[in-house]
Scaffold this motif. Structure first.
Motif, PDB file in Angstrom:
ATOM      1  N   ILE A 104      16.486  19.424  12.266  1.00 53.30           N
ATOM      2  CA  ILE A 104      16.907  18.626  11.381  1.00 53.30           C
ATOM      3  C   ILE A 104      16.078  19.609   9.993  1.00 53.30           C
ATOM      4  CG2 ILE A 104      17.244  16.587   9.749  1.00 53.30           C
ATOM      5  CD1 ILE A 104      18.408  15.184  11.572  1.00 53.30           C
ATOM      6  N   GLU A 105      16.565  19.947   9.113  1.00 55.37           N
ATOM      7  CA  GLU A 105      16.225  20.135   7.418  1.00 55.37           C
ATOM      8  C   GLU A 105      16.169  19.049   6.596  1.00 55.37           C
ATOM      9  OE1 GLU A 105      16.556  24.231   5.790  1.00 55.37           O
ATOM     10  OE2 GLU A 105      16.057  25.245   8.024  1.00 55.37           O
ATOM     11  N   ALA A 106      14.917  18.689   5.819  1.00 54.23           N
ATOM     12  CA  ALA A 106      15.597  17.086   5.076  1.00 54.23           C
ATOM     13  C   ALA A 106      14.613  18.135   4.095  1.00 54.23           C
ATOM     14  CB  ALA A 106      14.249  16.683   5.976  1.00 54.23           C
ATOM     15  N   TRP A 107      15.502  18.128   2.805  1.00 54.58           N
ATOM     16  CA  TRP A 107      15.765  18.338   1.193  1.00 54.58           C
ATOM     17  C   TRP A 107      15.079  17.219   0.532  1.00 54.58           C
ATOM     18  CZ3 TRP A 107      15.737  24.045  -0.112  1.00 54.58           C
ATOM     19  CH2 TRP A 107      15.864  24.868   0.822  1.00 54.58           C
ATOM     20  N   VAL A 108      14.051  17.096   0.232  1.00 49.79           N
ATOM     21  CA  VAL A 108      13.293  15.940  -0.564  1.00 49.79           C
ATOM     22  C   VAL A 108      12.747  15.753  -1.253  1.00 49.79           C
ATOM     23  CG1 VAL A 108      11.535  14.274  -0.150  1.00 49.79           C
ATOM     24  CG2 VAL A 108      12.592  14.820   2.114  1.00 49.79           C
ATOM     25  N   VAL A 109      13.608  15.055  -2.299  1.00 49.21           N
ATOM     26  CA  VAL A 109      12.788  15.848  -3.923  1.00 49.21           C
ATOM     27  C   VAL A 109      11.834  14.546  -4.162  1.00 49.21           C
ATOM     28  CG1 VAL A 109      14.065  15.496  -6.179  1.00 49.21           C
ATOM     29  CG2 VAL A 109      15.308  16.462  -4.668  1.00 49.21           C
ATOM     30  N   MET A 110      10.826  14.338  -5.179  1.00 52.19           N
ATOM     31  CA  MET A 110       9.973  13.080  -4.884  1.00 52.19           C
ATOM     32  C   MET A 110       9.474  14.062  -6.387  1.00 52.19           C
ATOM     33  SD  MET A 110       8.370  11.930  -1.945  1.00 52.19           S
ATOM     34  CE  MET A 110       7.701  10.540  -2.542  1.00 52.19           C
ATOM     35  N   ASP A 111       8.398  12.913  -6.942  1.00 50.28           N
ATOM     36  CA  ASP A 111       7.930  13.099  -8.484  1.00 50.28           C
ATOM     37  C   ASP A 111       6.138  13.871  -7.603  1.00 50.28           C
ATOM     38  OD1 ASP A 111       6.389  12.104 -10.721  1.00 50.28           O
ATOM     39  OD2 ASP A 111       5.079  11.540  -9.438  1.00 50.28           O
ATOM     40  N   GLU A 112       5.786  14.443  -8.218  1.00 51.18           N
ATOM     41  CA  GLU A 112       4.727  15.737  -8.072  1.00 51.18           C
ATOM     42  C   GLU A 112       4.039  14.861  -7.360  1.00 51.18           C
ATOM     43  OE1 GLU A 112       3.016  19.097  -9.305  1.00 51.18           O
ATOM     44  OE2 GLU A 112       3.919  18.817 -11.139  1.00 51.18           O
ATOM     45  N   GLU A 113       3.125  14.358  -8.233  1.00 49.34           N
ATOM     46  CA  GLU A 113       2.219  13.210  -7.409  1.00 49.34           C
ATOM     47  C   GLU A 113       2.325  12.396  -5.901  1.00 49.34           C
ATOM     48  OE1 GLU A 113      -1.040  13.861  -8.631  1.00 49.34           O
ATOM     49  OE2 GLU A 113       0.213  15.215  -9.664  1.00 49.34           O
ATOM     50  N   HIS A 114       3.645  12.028  -6.234  1.00 52.17           N
ATOM     51  CA  HIS A 114       4.646  11.029  -4.584  1.00 52.17           C
ATOM     52  C   HIS A 114       4.075  12.136  -3.930  1.00 52.17           C
ATOM     53  CE1 HIS A 114       5.338   7.739  -7.387  1.00 52.17           C
ATOM     54  NE2 HIS A 114       4.137   7.827  -7.596  1.00 52.17           N
ATOM     55  N   MET A 115       4.901  13.125  -4.521  1.00 49.09           N
ATOM     56  CA  MET A 115       5.064  14.434  -3.056  1.00 49.09           C
ATOM     57  C   MET A 115       3.665  14.976  -2.944  1.00 49.09           C
ATOM     58  SD  MET A 115       7.276  16.879  -1.385  1.00 49.09           S
ATOM     59  CE  MET A 115       9.051  16.477  -2.290  1.00 49.09           C
ATOM     60  N   LYS A 116       2.565  15.186  -2.960  1.00 49.31           N
ATOM     61  CA  LYS A 116       1.505  15.431  -2.667  1.00 49.31           C
ATOM     62  C   LYS A 116       0.824  14.668  -2.125  1.00 49.31           C
ATOM     63  CE  LYS A 116      -0.618  18.304  -7.260  1.00 49.31           C
ATOM     64  NZ  LYS A 116      -1.250  18.355  -8.148  1.00 49.31           N
ATOM     65  N   LYS A 117       0.711  13.348  -1.807  1.00 51.27           N
ATOM     66  CA  LYS A 117       0.515  12.687  -0.764  1.00 51.27           C
ATOM     67  C   LYS A 117       1.937  12.571  -0.172  1.00 51.27           C
ATOM     68  CE  LYS A 117      -1.344   8.936  -4.619  1.00 51.27           C
ATOM     69  NZ  LYS A 117      -1.706   8.173  -4.737  1.00 51.27           N
ATOM     70  N   PHE A 118       3.052  12.312   0.527  1.00 53.04           N
ATOM     71  CA  PHE A 118       4.105  12.452   0.980  1.00 53.04           C
ATOM     72  C   PHE A 118       3.767  13.880   2.599  1.00 53.04           C
ATOM     73  CE2 PHE A 118       8.216  14.338   2.962  1.00 53.04           C
ATOM     74  CZ  PHE A 118       8.493  13.440   3.682  1.00 53.04           C
ATOM     75  N   GLU A 119       3.646  14.889   1.727  1.00 56.39           N
ATOM     76  CA  GLU A 119       3.574  15.963   2.673  1.00 56.39           C
ATOM     77  C   GLU A 119       2.227  15.748   3.505  1.00 56.39           C
ATOM     78  OE1 GLU A 119       4.631  19.158   0.504  1.00 56.39           O
ATOM     79  OE2 GLU A 119       2.524  18.633  -1.079  1.00 56.39           O
ATOM     80  N   GLN A 120       1.440  15.570   2.932  1.00 56.46           N
ATOM     81  CA  GLN A 120      -0.601  15.459   3.781  1.00 56.46           C
ATOM     82  C   GLN A 120       0.237  14.714   4.472  1.00 56.46           C
ATOM     83  OE1 GLN A 120      -2.641  14.935   0.502  1.00 56.46           O
ATOM     84  NE2 GLN A 120      -2.272  17.443  -0.702  1.00 56.46           N
ATOM     85  N   ASN A 121       0.917  13.301   4.918  1.00 51.82           N
ATOM     86  CA  ASN A 121       1.033  12.122   5.626  1.00 51.82           C
ATOM     87  C   ASN A 121       0.695  12.682   7.146  1.00 51.82           C
ATOM     88  OD1 ASN A 121       2.275  10.813   7.774  1.00 51.82           O
ATOM     89  ND2 ASN A 121       1.768   8.723   6.073  1.00 51.82           N
ATOM     90  N   ALA A 122      -0.588  12.135   7.768  1.00 51.21           N
ATOM     91  CA  ALA A 122      -1.363  12.586   8.885  1.00 51.21           C
ATOM     92  C   ALA A 122      -0.046  12.574   9.816  1.00 51.21           C
ATOM     93  CB  ALA A 122      -2.157  11.865   9.186  1.00 51.21           C
ATOM     94  N   GLU A 123       0.679  10.828   9.871  1.00 51.85           N
ATOM     95  CA  GLU A 123       2.300  11.013  10.687  1.00 51.85           C
ATOM     96  C   GLU A 123       3.197  12.009  10.693  1.00 51.85           C
ATOM     97  OE1 GLU A 123       5.499   7.418  12.473  1.00 51.85           O
ATOM     98  OE2 GLU A 123       3.601   7.075  10.670  1.00 51.85           O
ATOM     99  N   LEU A 124       3.270  12.326   9.546  1.00 58.11           N
ATOM    100  CA  LEU A 124       4.987  13.275   9.329  1.00 58.11           C
ATOM    101  C   LEU A 124       3.884  14.903   9.538  1.00 58.11           C
ATOM    102  CD1 LEU A 124       7.437  14.507   7.704  1.00 58.11           C
ATOM    103  CD2 LEU A 124       5.969  14.703   5.357  1.00 58.11           C
ATOM    104  N   LEU A 125       2.572  15.101   9.076  1.00 57.86           N
ATOM    105  CA  LEU A 125       2.726  16.198  10.000  1.00 57.86           C
ATOM    106  C   LEU A 125       2.208  16.429  11.731  1.00 57.86           C
ATOM    107  CD1 LEU A 125      -0.192  17.044   7.197  1.00 57.86           C
ATOM    108  CD2 LEU A 125       1.166  17.889   7.460  1.00 57.86           C
ATOM    109  N   ALA A 126       1.829  15.629  12.476  1.00 54.48           N
ATOM    110  CA  ALA A 126       1.955  15.555  13.486  1.00 54.48           C
ATOM    111  C   ALA A 126       3.160  15.202  13.924  1.00 54.48           C
ATOM    112  CB  ALA A 126       1.322  14.101  14.170  1.00 54.48           C
TER     113      ALA A 126
END
Length: 425
Positions: free
Chosen positions: A399-421
């Motif tokens: 699956i490809e997920a296209w995600v829209v978030m506030d810029e600051e929230h996106m920075k935290k989201f894409e650095q989430n350790a569980e997501l990256l793993a």
């Protein structure tokens, strides 16, 4: 990447729409939807063995579009000022052709949202216009083609969008026996006499300013998804055979909630296509917005198994009994309450709201218009905070997920350790 528009024109239906069909009524579900556009781009590579040129394919697409609009005639109409009906006087669909000075494969290997935005018609985005559909055919130097299609959410959901594109491409291939759309959703869900969508899409109440929003793509391979499924099954005694949409939704919901500031909990709204849930079932080519929003609630301490269970429970509430009431005497109030719930939650302090829509398993994924199936399907930029679209991966059963978030929230989201793993699996 340089994109130059070569031509622009209106494509009208091949047959005039009968006068008794000149007014297309929106259903009361359509009336709840904002007048913004859903973007979709399909990418096709060129094979040297092919005898079909870009010019030939462009002509085929124009001809087939005109023939298809004879059946999907509301898409060639214009939304009237009261936003409750479509004037179907064959005004036409905006069709542009552009030259792209780049390789299509380079775009696919390293997609950038700013570049993808150039592959859909100029001016199509969150702003309101009267047009229902716009198409841009992009001709790449390498011989490939990308077809950008934008449809107004006011008139169609993702399933209707897929049905239209599939019909159009089948016409381009020369297929004759095709199921046309069923255009009677207003009879199933009678509209309110007077209703105008209340939220200005340029200034959505309760949302961050549009300029602070970013759209990014996240890839989940079949291996990563199977890992998530095993984790959920191991930690749950109730969830059996979790789907890929359930586990990816749960992961994004979990990591997205953790990325929000001072978030005490969050709600995930997920669009549920109920065509096949009706009794008797509706056809997939039933046109309009034929969905309701399932809602699931969590706090920041919930694990993946718990989130999947919440999601599955919310999906299960949109059953035959609920749908029977939706088509009953109080159907309008039930539909209005379903959509109003999102607005009520959005203004609650400390509560995050995520809206999901799955385009997985739709027929558009097989959209062959005579040049093979698409090598990739993407979205583009769409300004709707915490909105997530899930699309089948073209490379495996991921699956490809296209995600829209506030810029600051996106920075935290894409650095989430569980997501990256998980994404590294």
């Amino acid at each position: 990447m340089k994109v130059s528009v070569l031509s622009e024109e209106l494509i009208i239906p091949s047959c005039a729409t009968p006068s008794n069909l000149n007014t297309y009524r929106l259903s009361f579900i359509d009336q709840q939807l904002p007048p913004y556009y859903i973007p979709l781009i399909l990418y096709y590579t060129y094979h040297e063995s092919s005898t079909i040129t870009q010019a030939t394919m462009t002509i085929k697409l124009k001809t087939a579009l005109s023939q298809t609009l004879a059946h999907f005639y509301p898409l060639a109409g214009r939304l009237v000022k009261n936003q409750n009906t479509i004037d179907c006087a064959d005004q036409g669909v905006w069709f542009s052709v552009a030259r792209v000075e780049s390789s299509l494969l380079d775009i696919i290997k390293c997609p950038m949202i700013e570049e993808l935005n150039q592959l859909v018609s100029v001016g199509i985005g969150s702003s309101y216009t009267e047009e229902q559909l716009a198409i841009q055919v992009n001709l790449f130097d390498c011989g490939g083609i990308a077809i950008g299609v934008c449809v107004s959410h006011r008139i169609a959901d993702a399933c209707s969008f897929s049905s239209f594109v599939s019909h159009w491409f089948a016409k381009a291939k020369g297929e004759i026996s095709l199921n046309g759309p069923v255009l009677d959703s207003a009879a199933l869900f009678p509209p309110m006499e007077s209703h105008e969508y209340s939220r200005n899409p340029k200034d959505p109440t309760g949302q961050a300013p549009l300029q602070s929003l970013v759209t990014k793509r996240f890839e989940f391979s079949s291996l990563a998804i199977n890992k998530l499924k095993r984790e959920v099954i191991k930690d749950s005694s109730t969830v059996v055979n979790p789907t890929k949409v359930e586990v990816v939704t749960a992961l994004i919901w979990k990591c997205g909630t953790e990325a929000l500031d001072d978030c005490k909990g969050s709600v995930a709204f997920h669009a549920v296509n109920f065509r096949r849930k009706m009794e008797p079932p509706l056809e997939d080519h039933q046109f309009g917005n034929i969905f309701q929003m399932a809602s699931a609630v969590t706090n920041q301490t919930a694990d993946m198994a718990g989130l999947v269970a919440e999601l599955r429970g919310s999906f299960g509430k949109i059953d035959s009994g609920y749908l029977k009431s939706l088509t009953g005497e109080n159907g309008v109030e039930i539909a209005k309450a379903n959509f109003k719930q999102i607005g009520k939650v959005m203004i609650q302090e400390g509560v995050g709201v995520f809206r999901f829509s799955s385009w997985c398993r739709f027929s558009v994924n097989e959209g062959d218009f005579g040049w093979g199936k698409p090598v990739w399907i993407s979205s583009a930029d769409f300004n709707d905070e915490n909105c997530i679209i899930l699309i089948d991966s073209r490379f495996d059963d991921g699956i490809e997920a296209w995600v829209v978030m506030d810029e600051e929230h996106m920075k935290k989201f894409e650095q989430n350790a569980e997501l990256l793993a998980i994404m590294a699996s």
